[in-house]
Every structure is written in C-alpha cells, then in structure tokens.
Design a protein around this motif. Structure first.
Motif, PDB file in Angstrom:
ATOM      1  N   ARG A  22       0.901  -1.422  -0.093  1.00 10.48           N
ATOM      2  CA  ARG A  22       0.039  -0.085   0.164  1.00 10.48           C
ATOM      3  C   ARG A  22       0.919   1.302   0.072  1.00 10.48           C
ATOM      4  O   ARG A  22       1.724   1.580   1.048  1.00 10.48           O
ATOM      5  N   GLU A  25      -2.224   6.647  -3.561  1.00 15.24           N
ATOM      6  CA  GLU A  25      -2.665   6.239  -5.302  1.00 15.24           C
ATOM      7  C   GLU A  25      -3.217   7.610  -5.750  1.00 15.24           C
ATOM      8  O   GLU A  25      -4.232   7.989  -5.110  1.00 15.24           O
ATOM      9  N   ALA A  27      -4.853   8.522  -9.117  1.00 17.19           N
ATOM     10  CA  ALA A  27      -5.697   7.978 -10.040  1.00 17.19           C
ATOM     11  C   ALA A  27      -5.945   9.015 -11.329  1.00 17.19           C
ATOM     12  O   ALA A  27      -6.604  10.076 -11.049  1.00 17.19           O
ATOM     13  N   TYR A  64      -0.447   0.564 -13.427  1.00 19.03           N
ATOM     14  CA  TYR A  64       0.203   1.084 -11.977  1.00 19.03           C
ATOM     15  C   TYR A  64       1.405   1.371 -12.322  1.00 19.03           C
ATOM     16  O   TYR A  64       2.391   0.629 -12.855  1.00 19.03           O
ATOM     17  N   THR A  66       5.130   3.309 -10.160  1.00 17.19           N
ATOM     18  CA  THR A  66       5.585   3.738  -8.701  1.00 17.19           C
ATOM     19  C   THR A  66       6.307   5.223  -9.200  1.00 17.19           C
ATOM     20  O   THR A  66       7.085   5.342 -10.195  1.00 17.19           O
ATOM     21  N   CYS A  71       4.692   6.890  -4.123  1.00 17.23           N
ATOM     22  CA  CYS A  71       3.182   6.693  -4.380  1.00 17.23           C
ATOM     23  C   CYS A  71       3.276   6.005  -5.846  1.00 17.23           C
ATOM     24  O   CYS A  71       4.045   5.730  -6.424  1.00 17.23           O
ATOM     25  N   TYR A  72       1.860   5.613  -6.049  1.00 18.29           N
ATOM     26  CA  TYR A  72       1.515   5.020  -7.392  1.00 18.29           C
ATOM     27  C   TYR A  72       0.860   6.201  -7.986  1.00 18.29           C
ATOM     28  O   TYR A  72       0.099   6.813  -7.632  1.00 18.29           O
ATOM     29  N   VAL A  74      -1.824   5.899 -11.033  1.00 16.95           N
ATOM     30  CA  VAL A  74      -2.547   4.924 -11.738  1.00 16.95           C
ATOM     31  C   VAL A  74      -3.258   5.371 -12.945  1.00 16.95           C
ATOM     32  O   VAL A  74      -4.108   6.551 -12.858  1.00 16.95           O
ATOM     33  N   TYR A  99     -12.142  -1.149  -9.030  1.00 12.65           N
ATOM     34  CA  TYR A  99     -11.213  -0.161  -8.639  1.00 12.65           C
ATOM     35  C   TYR A  99     -11.624   1.057  -7.669  1.00 12.65           C
ATOM     36  O   TYR A  99     -11.031   1.130  -6.498  1.00 12.65           O
ATOM     37  N   ARG A 104      -8.856   2.554  -2.805  1.00 10.56           N
ATOM     38  CA  ARG A 104      -7.348   3.044  -2.786  1.00 10.56           C
ATOM     39  C   ARG A 104      -7.129   4.472  -3.046  1.00 10.56           C
ATOM     40  O   ARG A 104      -5.787   4.710  -3.205  1.00 10.56           O
TER      41      ARG A 104
END
Length: 194
Positions: A22, A25, A27, A64, A66, A71-72, A74, A99, A104
């Motif tokens: 985790r 994220e 997005a 995804y 990094t 963080c991601y 997305v 999702y 998330r």
C-alpha cells in the motif's frame, strides 16, 4: 519528490492484480481522446513515458507506476471514444467499479477537454470520484487551443456540468505548453504528504 523517477509496475486486468503493497494512489481518468497520456508525460517531464496512441483507447487495464518509490500513479482505462466491442467496454466498466470500490484513491485526477462541455461519461466519472469520497481535481486540458475570451466561460461550464463541490479545483492545463503543471504537482504532493 523526483517526478522523473517513475517505473512501470503492473497492468492490472482485475482487482486481484492490484498491488498488495500500500502506497498513496494518484488515479488519472479521462475519455479516450482527451490527452491523458500527454498530461501524464507533461507531469513527469518525459516525452514518451505514457504511450500516446494514434488510436484512442490504448489503456485497457488499470496501469500502475511507482513514482519515486513514494506513491503510485494509476492510469485508468479511457472511456467513451474507443472503437472496441461492447463486451470489452463492459469489462472496463467492471474493472473501474472494482477499482473505485477498493477505496484505494488518495487523489483523483479527472482530465476533461477544456474546449467542450463535459460529456455524459465525464459527468459519470466525476460522480464516481465524488461518491468515493476521495479528494480529486479536474484538469481542463488543451487550454492552448482556446481563445482568451473562451477561458472563463468554459471553466464555468465545466464546473457547473460536473456539479463539482466548491473545494474541488479545476486546473487550466496545456499538456503541450506546460500550463498548470505546477498546480497539479502541488495537489499530488499534498495527497502524498511529502
């Protein structure tokens, strides 16, 4: 945070593929021809990191990346314009529902076309972000294609049509020229709390 230190992690075809580790994220969502890849490339200051396709609808999974191991990023499947089978659109829809249901998202980035009123799909996506309770911003891309006199009225239309909460920023953006990048970076940093 180093926005150029970014690596592809996984292309998730279903919820079981979402990363177990985790991290915050961020997005990104937008219709297939809105310039989502171009916005991501401008944000990362990389020319061809996110693939810009000659045909809309290249992103078919939840991709995804990094970002500086903090963080991601997305990249969600584009919607609305891609010429694909109805069954594929339905699969995308289920994947997006999974999702959003997973809870998330630390910051949503909805990319819309500054030149036109939001589509029904844009309105639906804004509603998903609002209903999920996550913080989100709207990026009004392609501002370089507008006359000065169109900027304010178009921004007002976007805010009204999407029925945005007062605290939801709308960022005038040009993936081509870089306008709005610093403001988007500021919101991402706040979400990651660096």
């Amino acid at each position: 945070m180093n926005f150029q230190k970014v690596e592809f992690l996984i292309s998730a075809a279903s919820a079981r593929d979402f990363p177990k580790n985790r991290l915050p994220e961020i997005a990104f969502a937008g219709k297939s021809n809105v310039g989502k890849s171009s916005v991501i490339n401008r944000l990362l200051q990389r020319k061809n990191f996110a693939r810009v396709g000659d045909k809309p609808g290249k992103t078919i999974h939840v991709n995804y990346f990094t970002l500086d191991s903090k963080c991601y990023l997305v990249d969600l499947p584009g919607y609305g314009f891609a010429k694909v089978a109805q069954s594929e659109k339905e699969r995308w829809g289920r994947l997006m529902e999974d999702y959003f249901a997973a809870g998330r998202i630390d910051l949503g980035v909805l990319i819309v076309d500054y030149r036109h009123p939001p589509t029904n799909n844009d309105i639906t996506m804004a509603r998903w972000f609002i209903d999920s309770g996550c913080a989100f911003v709207v990026v009004a891309n392609k501002m370089d294609k507008l006359k000065k006199s169109e900027l304010e009225p178009n921004l007002k239309t976007i805010r009204e049509d999407l029925e945005l909460p007062k605290n939801c920023p709308v960022i005038p953006f040009s993936a081509e020229k870089g306008n709005g990048r610093e403001e988007l970076v500021k919101h991402i940093l706040a979400a990651v709390k660096e």
